[in-house]
Structure formats: C-alpha cells, structure tokens
Design a protein around this motif. Structure first.
Motif, mmCIF file in Angstrom:
data_model
loop_
_atom_site.group_PDB
_atom_site.id
_atom_site.type_symbol
_atom_site.label_atom_id
_atom_site.label_comp_id
_atom_site.label_asym_id
_atom_site.label_seq_id
_atom_site.Cartn_x
_atom_site.Cartn_y
_atom_site.Cartn_z
ATOM 1 N N MET A 176 0.857 -1.177 0.000
ATOM 2 C CA MET A 176 0.000 0.000 0.000
ATOM 3 C C MET A 176 0.897 1.231 0.000
ATOM 4 O O MET A 176 1.601 1.488 0.965
ATOM 5 N N LYS A 177 0.876 1.974 -1.094
ATOM 6 C CA LYS A 177 1.677 3.191 -1.205
ATOM 7 C C LYS A 177 0.848 4.385 -0.740
ATOM 8 O O LYS A 177 -0.218 4.661 -1.282
ATOM 9 N N ASN A 199 -2.160 6.182 13.349
ATOM 10 C CA ASN A 199 -3.449 5.534 13.075
ATOM 11 C C ASN A 199 -3.601 5.185 11.592
ATOM 12 O O ASN A 199 -4.206 4.164 11.259
ATOM 13 N N ILE A 200 -3.040 6.004 10.715
ATOM 14 C CA ILE A 200 -3.030 5.668 9.284
ATOM 15 C C ILE A 200 -2.223 4.386 9.081
ATOM 16 O O ILE A 200 -2.663 3.450 8.419
ATOM 17 N N ILE A 201 -1.045 4.345 9.677
ATOM 18 C CA ILE A 201 -0.151 3.192 9.522
ATOM 19 C C ILE A 201 -0.781 1.928 10.091
ATOM 20 O O ILE A 201 -0.690 0.854 9.487
ATOM 21 N N ILE A 203 5.218 4.483 3.207
ATOM 22 C CA ILE A 203 4.886 5.902 3.364
ATOM 23 C C ILE A 203 5.911 6.796 2.675
ATOM 24 O O ILE A 203 7.113 6.647 2.873
ATOM 25 N N THR A 204 5.405 7.740 1.898
ATOM 26 C CA THR A 204 6.210 8.837 1.382
ATOM 27 C C THR A 204 5.668 10.095 2.040
ATOM 28 O O THR A 204 4.459 10.300 2.084
ATOM 29 N N PRO A 236 9.940 4.230 11.103
ATOM 30 C CA PRO A 236 10.294 2.985 10.411
ATOM 31 C C PRO A 236 9.467 2.676 9.160
ATOM 32 O O PRO A 236 9.905 1.917 8.304
ATOM 33 N N LYS A 237 8.301 3.269 9.003
ATOM 34 C CA LYS A 237 7.455 3.016 7.824
ATOM 35 C C LYS A 237 7.642 4.060 6.726
ATOM 36 O O LYS A 237 7.037 3.952 5.668
#
Length: 165
Positions: free
Chosen positions: A1-2, A23-25, A33-34, A49-50
């Motif tokens: 999931m980008k 909460n998104i993660i 995640i960008t 870390p994400k």
C-alpha cells in the motif's frame, strides 16, 4: 500500500500529526509511506520505520508541479494542510483516494484531536489519538527530562493543553 502524506508546514503542527499518522499506519497492511513537507516537518517524521521516502516541498508552483509528477502513483494521499497551494497539489497528485484536512470542519478541540478526527472521518474508523512522537528520539524511554516551550504560535489556543488534561 503506497501512501503519500503531506505534512503541516510548522514543526509543532507536525508533532501533533504523529498520533494521526500512527493511526493511518495501523489501518493499512504493510504501508509504504512517502512524506512531503517543509524541511522542519520532514525532520520530525523522516526516521519513522514506515517512511520509505521524504521530499521537501518548495513554495513555488513550478517545483510543486515537478515534484507531483516525479512522485509517481499512490493508493492513498492525505494532506494535513488546508491551504490553496495544497489544494492545487492535491489535483496534481496521482492517487486513487485523496483526503485533505479542512480547518473549518474541525473546531473547538485540541489540534491533535482535529488531525485524528480527520483521519477517523477519512477512513471511517474510530481510533483514539496516541502519544506525540519525534521519530529518532524516544521521549517516553528517555531518562532525561524534556521541556517543550511554545513561545507564541499562531492559533495558539488550538495547540494548548488545558490543566485538566
């Protein structure tokens, strides 16, 4: 999931986004995640870390266009900014789902709760806001005492914790 996340411009606001970002993660399976934002906002989040990639946004519209085109495709885009410039950027981003914070929709509560409510509404979830984070420095496990000083921010009442909290 980008996932692409546009951070607030200011350092304090970015710290207040961290519970909503967590909460998104937590919501997505294996998120990549960008993050994009100002230099100071990137510095707070880039060691998460994400976080796969971090891009500093410049203020001019030409660089906004170039960055949007070079970032590629995303599954989800979240913007924690409600400015006109961010609305233009949202149009330029290639993403299946796009969510943008609306300052007027979230009022009469702390900024952390506003950002978290935005994510809850966007994802149709009911997550509580966790602790504030500065990634790369573990505040909770630090033996040193830490003092935070807000020497006068714009919209200061939205960022103030009341004594009972």
């Amino acid at each position: 999931m980008k996932i692409l996340i546009e951070l607030p411009t200011w350092l304090g606001d970015t710290v207040m986004v961290t519970p909503a970002m967590d909460n998104i993660i937590s919501h997505y399976n294996k998120p990549e995640i960008t993050i994009i934002g100002s230099f100071v906002s990137i510095e707070v989040i880039k060691n998460h870390p994400k976080v796969f990639k971090a891009e500093v946004l410049k203020k001019n519209y030409i660089s906004l266009y170039k960055i949007a085109k070079n970032l590629g495709q995303f599954d989800v885009y979240f913007s924690f900014r409600s400015s006109f410039r961010s609305r233009i950027f949202k149009l330029l981003i290639s993403s299946k789902n796009k969510y943008q914070f609306e300052r007027s929709k979230y009022q009469n509560r702390h900024q952390v709760e506003k950002y978290n409510d935005f994510i809850n509404d966007s994802l149709s979830i009911d997550s509580t806001a966790g602790k504030l984070q500065i990634y790369g420095y573990n505040i909770a496990n630090s033996k040193k005492k830490i003092l935070g000083i807000n020497s006068g921010a714009s919209y200061g009442s939205a960022k103030r914790w009341y004594p009972q909290e």
